[in-house]
Design a protein around this motif. Structure first.
Motif, PDB file in Angstrom:
ATOM      1  N   ASP A  86     -14.045   2.002 -37.697  1.00  0.00           N
ATOM      2  CA  ASP A  86     -13.549   0.477 -37.399  1.00  0.00           C
ATOM      3  C   ASP A  86     -11.986   0.253 -36.970  1.00  0.00           C
ATOM      4  O   ASP A  86     -11.405  -0.126 -36.173  1.00  0.00           O
ATOM      5  CB  ASP A  86     -13.720  -0.287 -38.450  1.00  0.00           C
ATOM      6  CG  ASP A  86     -13.209  -0.005 -39.800  1.00  0.00           C
ATOM      7  OD1 ASP A  86     -12.708   1.189 -39.794  1.00  0.00           O
ATOM      8  OD2 ASP A  86     -13.354  -0.800 -40.789  1.00  0.00           O
ATOM      9  N   THR A  87     -11.267   1.322 -37.744  1.00  0.00           N
ATOM     10  CA  THR A  87      -9.761   1.497 -37.466  1.00  0.00           C
ATOM     11  C   THR A  87      -9.322   1.665 -36.306  1.00  0.00           C
ATOM     12  O   THR A  87      -8.600   1.025 -35.705  1.00  0.00           O
ATOM     13  CB  THR A  87      -9.200   2.170 -38.637  1.00  0.00           C
ATOM     14  OG1 THR A  87      -9.469   1.833 -39.991  1.00  0.00           O
ATOM     15  CG2 THR A  87      -7.575   2.348 -38.276  1.00  0.00           C
ATOM     16  N   PHE A  88     -10.018   2.949 -35.637  1.00  0.00           N
ATOM     17  CA  PHE A  88      -9.369   3.309 -34.126  1.00  0.00           C
ATOM     18  C   PHE A  88     -10.198   2.651 -33.271  1.00  0.00           C
ATOM     19  O   PHE A  88      -9.758   2.560 -32.281  1.00  0.00           O
ATOM     20  CB  PHE A  88      -9.807   4.794 -34.306  1.00  0.00           C
ATOM     21  CG  PHE A  88      -8.777   5.764 -34.976  1.00  0.00           C
ATOM     22  CD1 PHE A  88      -7.528   5.919 -34.153  1.00  0.00           C
ATOM     23  CD2 PHE A  88      -8.714   5.999 -36.301  1.00  0.00           C
ATOM     24  CE1 PHE A  88      -6.406   6.695 -34.633  1.00  0.00           C
ATOM     25  CE2 PHE A  88      -7.475   6.616 -36.865  1.00  0.00           C
ATOM     26  CZ  PHE A  88      -6.713   6.919 -35.847  1.00  0.00           C
ATOM     27  N   THR A  89     -11.215   1.879 -33.523  1.00  0.00           N
ATOM     28  CA  THR A  89     -11.860   1.089 -32.354  1.00  0.00           C
ATOM     29  C   THR A  89     -11.040  -0.015 -32.185  1.00  0.00           C
ATOM     30  O   THR A  89     -10.488  -0.459 -31.246  1.00  0.00           O
ATOM     31  CB  THR A  89     -13.305   0.683 -32.853  1.00  0.00           C
ATOM     32  OG1 THR A  89     -14.035   1.771 -33.282  1.00  0.00           O
ATOM     33  CG2 THR A  89     -13.826  -0.550 -31.838  1.00  0.00           C
ATOM     34  N   SER A  95     -13.440   7.515 -31.234  1.00  0.00           N
ATOM     35  CA  SER A  95     -12.592   9.154 -31.133  1.00  0.00           C
ATOM     36  C   SER A  95     -11.858   9.062 -29.774  1.00  0.00           C
ATOM     37  O   SER A  95     -11.142  10.133 -29.789  1.00  0.00           O
ATOM     38  CB  SER A  95     -13.787  10.225 -30.832  1.00  0.00           C
ATOM     39  OG  SER A  95     -14.608  10.158 -29.578  1.00  0.00           O
ATOM     40  N   PHE A  96     -11.940   8.228 -28.983  1.00  0.00           N
ATOM     41  CA  PHE A  96     -10.928   8.223 -27.667  1.00  0.00           C
ATOM     42  C   PHE A  96      -9.418   7.951 -28.287  1.00  0.00           C
ATOM     43  O   PHE A  96      -8.465   8.642 -27.685  1.00  0.00           O
ATOM     44  CB  PHE A  96     -11.308   7.282 -26.746  1.00  0.00           C
ATOM     45  CG  PHE A  96     -12.510   7.753 -25.721  1.00  0.00           C
ATOM     46  CD1 PHE A  96     -12.500   8.530 -24.743  1.00  0.00           C
ATOM     47  CD2 PHE A  96     -13.658   7.160 -26.161  1.00  0.00           C
ATOM     48  CE1 PHE A  96     -13.217   8.704 -23.842  1.00  0.00           C
ATOM     49  CE2 PHE A  96     -14.912   7.402 -25.331  1.00  0.00           C
ATOM     50  CZ  PHE A  96     -14.858   8.284 -24.282  1.00  0.00           C
ATOM     51  N   TRP A  97      -9.432   7.675 -29.580  1.00  0.00           N
ATOM     52  CA  TRP A  97      -7.879   7.566 -29.762  1.00  0.00           C
ATOM     53  C   TRP A  97      -7.717   8.352 -31.136  1.00  0.00           C
ATOM     54  O   TRP A  97      -6.714   8.218 -31.530  1.00  0.00           O
ATOM     55  CB  TRP A  97      -7.739   5.948 -30.312  1.00  0.00           C
ATOM     56  CG  TRP A  97      -7.868   5.079 -29.507  1.00  0.00           C
ATOM     57  CD1 TRP A  97      -6.966   4.540 -28.404  1.00  0.00           C
ATOM     58  CD2 TRP A  97      -9.043   4.303 -28.437  1.00  0.00           C
ATOM     59  NE1 TRP A  97      -7.267   3.932 -27.179  1.00  0.00           N
ATOM     60  CE2 TRP A  97      -8.630   3.666 -27.514  1.00  0.00           C
ATOM     61  CE3 TRP A  97     -10.446   4.459 -28.855  1.00  0.00           C
ATOM     62  CZ2 TRP A  97      -9.583   2.991 -26.620  1.00  0.00           C
ATOM     63  CZ3 TRP A  97     -11.264   3.829 -28.229  1.00  0.00           C
ATOM     64  CH2 TRP A  97     -10.755   3.228 -27.074  1.00  0.00           C
ATOM     65  N   GLY A  98      -8.887   9.182 -31.473  1.00  0.00           N
ATOM     66  CA  GLY A  98      -8.464  10.144 -32.429  1.00  0.00           C
ATOM     67  C   GLY A  98      -9.485   9.927 -33.620  1.00  0.00           C
ATOM     68  O   GLY A  98      -9.972   8.900 -33.932  1.00  0.00           O
ATOM     69  N   TRP A  99      -9.912  11.123 -34.135  1.00  0.00           N
ATOM     70  CA  TRP A  99     -10.852  10.991 -35.379  1.00  0.00           C
ATOM     71  C   TRP A  99     -10.127  11.904 -36.630  1.00  0.00           C
ATOM     72  O   TRP A  99     -10.171  13.059 -36.418  1.00  0.00           O
ATOM     73  CB  TRP A  99     -12.035  11.880 -34.920  1.00  0.00           C
ATOM     74  CG  TRP A  99     -13.154  11.649 -36.085  1.00  0.00           C
ATOM     75  CD1 TRP A  99     -13.354  11.371 -37.309  1.00  0.00           C
ATOM     76  CD2 TRP A  99     -14.532  12.059 -35.861  1.00  0.00           C
ATOM     77  NE1 TRP A  99     -14.390  11.100 -37.865  1.00  0.00           N
ATOM     78  CE2 TRP A  99     -15.220  11.753 -36.999  1.00  0.00           C
ATOM     79  CE3 TRP A  99     -15.250  12.578 -34.858  1.00  0.00           C
ATOM     80  CZ2 TRP A  99     -16.513  11.927 -37.104  1.00  0.00           C
ATOM     81  CZ3 TRP A  99     -16.674  12.701 -34.755  1.00  0.00           C
ATOM     82  CH2 TRP A  99     -17.276  12.535 -36.246  1.00  0.00           C
ATOM     83  N   CYS A 155       2.241   0.869 -38.997  1.00  0.00           N
ATOM     84  CA  CYS A 155       3.440   1.087 -40.144  1.00  0.00           C
ATOM     85  C   CYS A 155       2.879   1.364 -41.521  1.00  0.00           C
ATOM     86  O   CYS A 155       3.611   1.797 -42.223  1.00  0.00           O
ATOM     87  CB  CYS A 155       4.459  -0.194 -40.180  1.00  0.00           C
ATOM     88  SG  CYS A 155       5.102  -0.324 -38.542  1.00  0.00           S
ATOM     89  N   GLY A 156       1.651   0.990 -41.529  1.00  0.00           N
ATOM     90  CA  GLY A 156       0.995   1.544 -42.990  1.00  0.00           C
ATOM     91  C   GLY A 156       0.092   2.654 -43.030  1.00  0.00           C
ATOM     92  O   GLY A 156      -0.357   2.867 -44.029  1.00  0.00           O
ATOM     93  N   ALA A 157       0.123   3.257 -42.020  1.00  0.00           N
ATOM     94  CA  ALA A 157      -0.621   4.243 -41.876  1.00  0.00           C
ATOM     95  C   ALA A 157       0.041   5.795 -42.428  1.00  0.00           C
ATOM     96  O   ALA A 157       1.376   5.543 -42.396  1.00  0.00           O
ATOM     97  CB  ALA A 157      -1.247   4.601 -40.532  1.00  0.00           C
ATOM     98  N   LEU A 163      -2.537  12.310 -40.562  1.00  0.00           N
ATOM     99  CA  LEU A 163      -2.968  12.206 -39.135  1.00  0.00           C
ATOM    100  C   LEU A 163      -3.387  11.199 -38.507  1.00  0.00           C
ATOM    101  O   LEU A 163      -3.483  10.908 -37.316  1.00  0.00           O
ATOM    102  CB  LEU A 163      -4.540  13.201 -39.139  1.00  0.00           C
ATOM    103  CG  LEU A 163      -4.260  14.655 -39.357  1.00  0.00           C
ATOM    104  CD1 LEU A 163      -5.687  15.552 -39.310  1.00  0.00           C
ATOM    105  CD2 LEU A 163      -3.417  15.187 -38.096  1.00  0.00           C
ATOM    106  N   GLU A 164      -4.010   9.958 -39.500  1.00  0.00           N
ATOM    107  CA  GLU A 164      -4.013   8.563 -38.863  1.00  0.00           C
ATOM    108  C   GLU A 164      -2.824   7.894 -38.081  1.00  0.00           C
ATOM    109  O   GLU A 164      -2.807   7.586 -37.115  1.00  0.00           O
ATOM    110  CB  GLU A 164      -4.636   7.566 -39.831  1.00  0.00           C
ATOM    111  CG  GLU A 164      -4.940   6.228 -39.496  1.00  0.00           C
ATOM    112  CD  GLU A 164      -5.515   5.428 -40.605  1.00  0.00           C
ATOM    113  OE1 GLU A 164      -4.975   4.456 -41.048  1.00  0.00           O
ATOM    114  OE2 GLU A 164      -6.559   5.934 -41.115  1.00  0.00           O
ATOM    115  N   LYS A 165      -1.753   8.019 -38.827  1.00  0.00           N
ATOM    116  CA  LYS A 165      -0.331   7.536 -38.284  1.00  0.00           C
ATOM    117  C   LYS A 165       0.050   8.453 -37.097  1.00  0.00           C
ATOM    118  O   LYS A 165       0.072   7.934 -36.019  1.00  0.00           O
ATOM    119  CB  LYS A 165       0.597   7.488 -38.905  1.00  0.00           C
ATOM    120  CG  LYS A 165       1.908   7.146 -38.605  1.00  0.00           C
ATOM    121  CD  LYS A 165       2.959   6.578 -39.629  1.00  0.00           C
ATOM    122  CE  LYS A 165       4.121   5.934 -39.112  1.00  0.00           C
ATOM    123  NZ  LYS A 165       4.950   5.584 -40.381  1.00  0.00           N
TER     124      LYS A 165
END
Length: 536
Positions: free
Chosen positions: A182-185, A254-258, A470-472, A475-477
């Protein structure tokens, strides 16, 4: 076809320009000063001090352009979105007021001078043909339209609700998604809004991040009457669909990362895969079919493990079970996708539903051996057997793989051409600009069907890139920053949508696909008939 360009940063402060002009002119040695009288000299230095004070004030303002409290003194610079501001002094409980540079923006918490985004130039490219499936995915609501009640009825399985009003995103979370889906979507949708600020229409939708499509066609009237919202299916977005459901297919996270398994954002990773392809020529690669993944998620993958080489049989496959826990402990040293293009053939097989691995496999230049799929995502319906991949039977995988590998090893040029065509499709038709354009056109067509005005639900919260990144951490950030749309707004309009499929064209696509698969089945039967005769 490459349209996005990195825009050259313009000056963000009149003071900075004045300062540069000032240092280039007024501070050069002037012989005339020696001849000035005392009164003239005093007047001159007084003027210098005044100009210096003015410049200092302007420079001070220019250092806080992105700060919300200063926005009333600033004019949003044409063709630029301010850089992200994660300063500790900036509260992230709310989004910066200047996040969306659009004439639609009507916030009142700070007065924003009207500075509409420039009108993008007309797109010079036509969208890839797979965009035409958008019309089919929305076919169920073409007559009835979509009511608020229909949207809310999709809440039963949805993970979140997304509302866009005046170019600003709001969401209401219903249940946590697996990992960071959900986060990266949501992050991807925010990047769409950065790329085309103020261009995405108002809308209201439900999104389900679970693998399996659930809106069964058999449960709803296939062709409801105009304005009949009681028998039409609930509109529900997800990452894949199948022939038995009405779920609306949307690009996956996953287009924005996993980050959980260290898969990088697609824009950078696709370039790494392209570079990795040239390391080993196709003819010099291992002459086997390679697969590595998690077999525990589906019976069909467990069945694939039987095709691995053994003392009794070599099916031409090299199959490996991926232990992600162990891989994480080792720092993902053995799972770099750009280093896995070393076999002539790569196997794609679905997991519990479709798998995000398909684009990585197809991008390798290797001939993709695609085990008969039961699901599709937004771009895979444009793939054709024997043009982009080799079809593999799902009810007799090992024999089918053995035949494909032997055929390829005896038909190098043809096998290489199919592999290259699949890779070219991914590299050219699945660029991030087209991913964003697909999202834009899908959401735009969906919004046309809404029969009510989208409003912000009281329980929804506003989203923006600052609020998420800013709160990540970790790897997420990192992946968010890597996938952040930096050249924004886009100076080019979205690609031009092709028309819907007419019945004749659609039938021709289906016939061509089925004919190619039947041809391979025929070759396979002949191959095994010949092999059995040799063993008699």
């Amino acid at each position: 076809m490459v349209r996005p360009h990195i825009l050259k940063m313009r000056e963000t402060s009149e003071g900075a320009r004045l300062y540069r002009h000032f240092t280039d002119t007024n501070w050069r040695p002037l012989p005339a000063i020696k001849t000035l009288g005392r009164s003239s000299l005093a007047v001159f230095f007084f003027m210098v001090l005044c100009v210096g004070a003015f410049v200092s004030t302007r420079l001070l303002d220019s250092t806080v352009t992105a700060h919300p409290t200063r926005l009333s003194h600033q004019k949003i610079i044409e063709n630029e979105i301010p850089p992200l501001n994660c300063s500790l002094r900036t509260p992230m409980a709310s989004c910066p007021a200047n996040y969306y540079p659009s004439s639609k923006l009507t916030r009142t918490r700070t007065r924003i001078q009207d500075s509409p985004s420039p009108t993008p130039t007309q797109s010079s490219s036509k969208c890839p043909d797979y965009f035409r499936w958008i019309y089919d995915d929305l076919w169920a609501w073409r007559e009835s339209g979509i009511s608020r009640e229909m949207v809310m009825s999709a809440r039963r399985t949805a993970n979140f609700r997304l509302v866009i009003v005046n170019g600003i995103a709001y969401y209401h979370n219903y249940r946590k998604s697996f990992q960071s889906r959900d986060t990266f979507t949501l992050w991807g949708i925010l990047q769409l809004l950065r790329r085309y600020p103020g261009k995405v229409p108002d809308l209201d939708l439900m999104f389900d991040t679970v693998d399996w499509p659930v809106i069964k066609k058999q449960s709803y009237v296939p062709d409801p009457r105009p304005n009949d919202t009681t028998t039409a299916p609930p509109p529900l977005f997800r990452y894949c669909g199948d022939e038995a459901t009405w779920d609306i297919v949307f690009p996956d996270w996953s287009f924005w990362g996993w980050p959980e398994i260290n898969i990088k954002p697609w824009e950078g990773l696709s370039k790494e895969l392209k570079e990795g392809n040239v390391k080993i020529k196709w003819v010099d690669r291992e002459p086997y079919a390679y697969w590595k993944g998690n077999p525990a998620v589906a019976a069909t993958r467990k069945d694939l493990l039987k095709c691995n080489v053994s003392e009794k049989q070599d099916w031409g496959a090299r199959v490996y079970a991926q232990d992600w826990i162990q891989e994480q402990k080792q720092g993902y040293q053995q799972s770099n996708l750009a280093d896995q293009c070393i076999h002539r053939y790569k196997i794609y097989i679905e997991g519990s539903a479709w798998s995000v691995s398909e684009k990585y496999i197809l991008a390798c230049d290797s001939l993709t051996l695609l085990v008969k799929p039961h699901y599709y995502d937004f771009y895979t319906r444009g793939l054709m057997p024997m043009k982009h991949y080799w079809p593999i039977r799902d009810d007799d995988k090992c024999k089918s793989i053995k035949h494909a590998v032997d055929w390829g090893n005896n038909h190098h040029q043809q096998a290489k051409e199919i592999g290259m065509a699949g890779s070219k499709y991914i590299q050219e038709e699945l660029k991030m600009e087209y991913v964003y354009d697909y999202m834009f056109h899908l959401l735009s067509e969906y919004a046309k069907l809404l029969k009510y005005k989208s409003t912000v639900p009281p329980e929804a919260v506003e989203l923006c890139s600052e609020k998420m990144v800013c709160g990540a951490n970790g790897l997420e950030k990192q992946f968010m920053m890597e996938s952040l749309v930096k050249a924004a707004p886009s100076t080019t309009a979205p690609c031009t949508m092709p028309p819907p499929f007419d019945p004749a064209t659609l039938n021709a696509i289906v016939d061509t696909r089925e004919s190619s698969i039947k041809q391979v089945d025929s070759w396979e039967k002949q191959y095994w008939h010949h092999q059995n005769n040799l063993n008699i």
